[in-house]
Scaffold this active site. Structure first.
Site, PDB file in Angstrom:
ATOM      1  N   GLY A  49     -20.721  76.562  28.006  1.00 19.83           N
ATOM      2  CA  GLY A  49     -20.429  77.953  27.713  1.00 19.83           C
ATOM      3  C   GLY A  49     -19.296  77.976  26.710  1.00 19.83           C
ATOM      4  N   GLU A  50     -18.394  78.927  26.844  1.00 20.74           N
ATOM      5  CA  GLU A  50     -17.236  78.999  25.958  1.00 20.74           C
ATOM      6  C   GLU A  50     -16.003  78.758  26.819  1.00 20.74           C
ATOM      7  OE1 GLU A  50     -14.490  79.214  23.345  1.00 20.74           O
ATOM      8  OE2 GLU A  50     -14.354  80.820  24.816  1.00 20.74           O
ATOM      9  N   SER A  51     -15.294  77.680  26.557  1.00 22.22           N
ATOM     10  CA  SER A  51     -14.284  77.206  27.512  1.00 22.22           C
ATOM     11  C   SER A  51     -13.120  78.178  27.686  1.00 22.22           C
ATOM     12  CB  SER A  51     -13.758  75.827  27.101  1.00 22.22           C
ATOM     13  OG  SER A  51     -13.093  75.886  25.854  1.00 22.22           O
ATOM     14  N   CYS A  81     -20.121  69.903  28.564  1.00 17.63           N
ATOM     15  CA  CYS A  81     -19.605  70.630  27.395  1.00 17.63           C
ATOM     16  C   CYS A  81     -18.348  71.417  27.772  1.00 17.63           C
ATOM     17  CB  CYS A  81     -20.692  71.510  26.793  1.00 17.63           C
ATOM     18  SG  CYS A  81     -20.313  72.040  25.105  1.00 17.63           S
ATOM     19  N   ARG A 110     -11.463  70.353  21.724  1.00 14.53           N
ATOM     20  CA  ARG A 110     -12.461  71.431  21.690  1.00 14.53           C
ATOM     21  C   ARG A 110     -13.183  71.463  20.341  1.00 14.53           C
ATOM     22  NH1 ARG A 110     -10.860  76.249  21.205  1.00 14.53           N
ATOM     23  NH2 ARG A 110     -12.640  77.292  22.143  1.00 14.53           N
ATOM     24  N   ILE A 139     -23.740  71.011  21.377  1.00 15.22           N
ATOM     25  CA  ILE A 139     -23.613  72.373  20.867  1.00 15.22           C
ATOM     26  C   ILE A 139     -22.136  72.774  20.900  1.00 15.22           C
ATOM     27  CG2 ILE A 139     -24.329  74.787  21.134  1.00 15.22           C
ATOM     28  CD1 ILE A 139     -26.759  73.718  22.738  1.00 15.22           C
ATOM     29  N   ARG A 140     -21.509  72.863  19.740  1.00 15.68           N
ATOM     30  CA  ARG A 140     -20.062  73.141  19.670  1.00 15.68           C
ATOM     31  C   ARG A 140     -19.315  72.259  20.673  1.00 15.68           C
ATOM     32  NH1 ARG A 140     -18.581  79.235  20.231  1.00 15.68           N
ATOM     33  NH2 ARG A 140     -16.539  78.367  19.713  1.00 15.68           N
ATOM     34  N   HIS A 180     -25.469  68.307  26.747  1.00 15.99           N
ATOM     35  CA  HIS A 180     -26.160  69.186  27.698  1.00 15.99           C
ATOM     36  C   HIS A 180     -27.452  68.531  28.205  1.00 15.99           C
ATOM     37  CE1 HIS A 180     -23.960  73.032  26.843  1.00 15.99           C
ATOM     38  NE2 HIS A 180     -23.737  72.443  25.687  1.00 15.99           N
ATOM     39  N   GLU A 182     -29.031  69.214  30.817  1.00 13.67           N
ATOM     40  CA  GLU A 182     -29.866  70.225  31.481  1.00 13.67           C
ATOM     41  C   GLU A 182     -30.879  70.864  30.542  1.00 13.67           C
ATOM     42  OE1 GLU A 182     -26.459  72.516  29.698  1.00 13.67           O
ATOM     43  OE2 GLU A 182     -26.729  70.553  30.647  1.00 13.67           O
TER      44      GLU A 182
END
Length: 201
Positions: A49-51, A81, A110, A139-140, A180, A182
């Protein structure tokens, strides 16, 4: 314990995909959104997600303190991630007020591989996955800048321009990946974590 109950922190990120991967790896998966639900699971997955957003939500939902307590008590946790960032003791390029659960003696950078449009996929030789390399979706994604003596490096990238970058680690009952698993249908990383949980509880 044949089917441990593993929560997925369901405040942000790819919760459903992790729940499916855990179920297919022999666990009972359930979402965790409240502090009291942390006490009801054998282990936890912190998804991507976005940390910074995840950190703020964990604070506002009253989840950070009970998460830290259970991690200190030995609860197994897997972070992918943003989840890797949440398990890091130190963050580079984070917000000044960004808090983590911590527990892994590592420094994580990050967005180390670049922004969304620089996302990529690569084969990863994961230490405890037999057979072909694990296909990693980045992803990022963060990478691990450095680890302490008690941290086992599970995977590093081999292809340039990122050869040698650490992308998977374990310390005690805590596991983290930059990528990721998953999202790929390959369940070997989740199966590894489920086996770890079975051994720990």
């Amino acid at each position: 314990m044949s089917s441990p109950t593993i929560g997925v922190l369901a405040i942000q990120g790819d919760v459903r995909e992790h729940a499916v991967a855990l179920a297919e790896s022999g666990a009972l998966a359930r979402p965790v959104r409240k502090a009291e639900e942390i006490a009801e699971v054998d282990a936890l997955v912190i998804p991507g997600g976005e940390s910074t957003t995840m950190s703020k939500l964990a604070v506002s939902f009253g989840l950070l303190a009970p998460l830290r307590e259970r991690v200190k008590a030995g609860m197994p946790v897997y972070g992918s991630c943003a989840g890797m960032i949440m398990l890091a003791d130190k963050i580079l390029d984070g917000r000044e007020d960004q808090e983590t659960v911590g527990g892994i003696d590592m420094t994580v950078r990050r967005n180390a591989f670049g922004r969304q449009n620089q996302s990529f996929e690569a084969d990863v030789a994961f230490a405890h996955a037999s057979g072909a390399p694990v296909h990693g979706v980045f992803i990022r994604a963060p990478w691990v800048e450095s680890v302490g003596a008690g941290v086992e490096v599970l995977a590093t990238l081999t292809a340039e321009p990122h050869a040698g970058r650490i992308v998977a680690v374990r310390q005690g009952n805590l596991v983290a990946t930059s990528f990721h698993p998953e999202l790929t249908g390959d369940r070997r990383v989740h199966a590894y974590f489920v086996d770890l949980v079975r051994d720990a509880v």
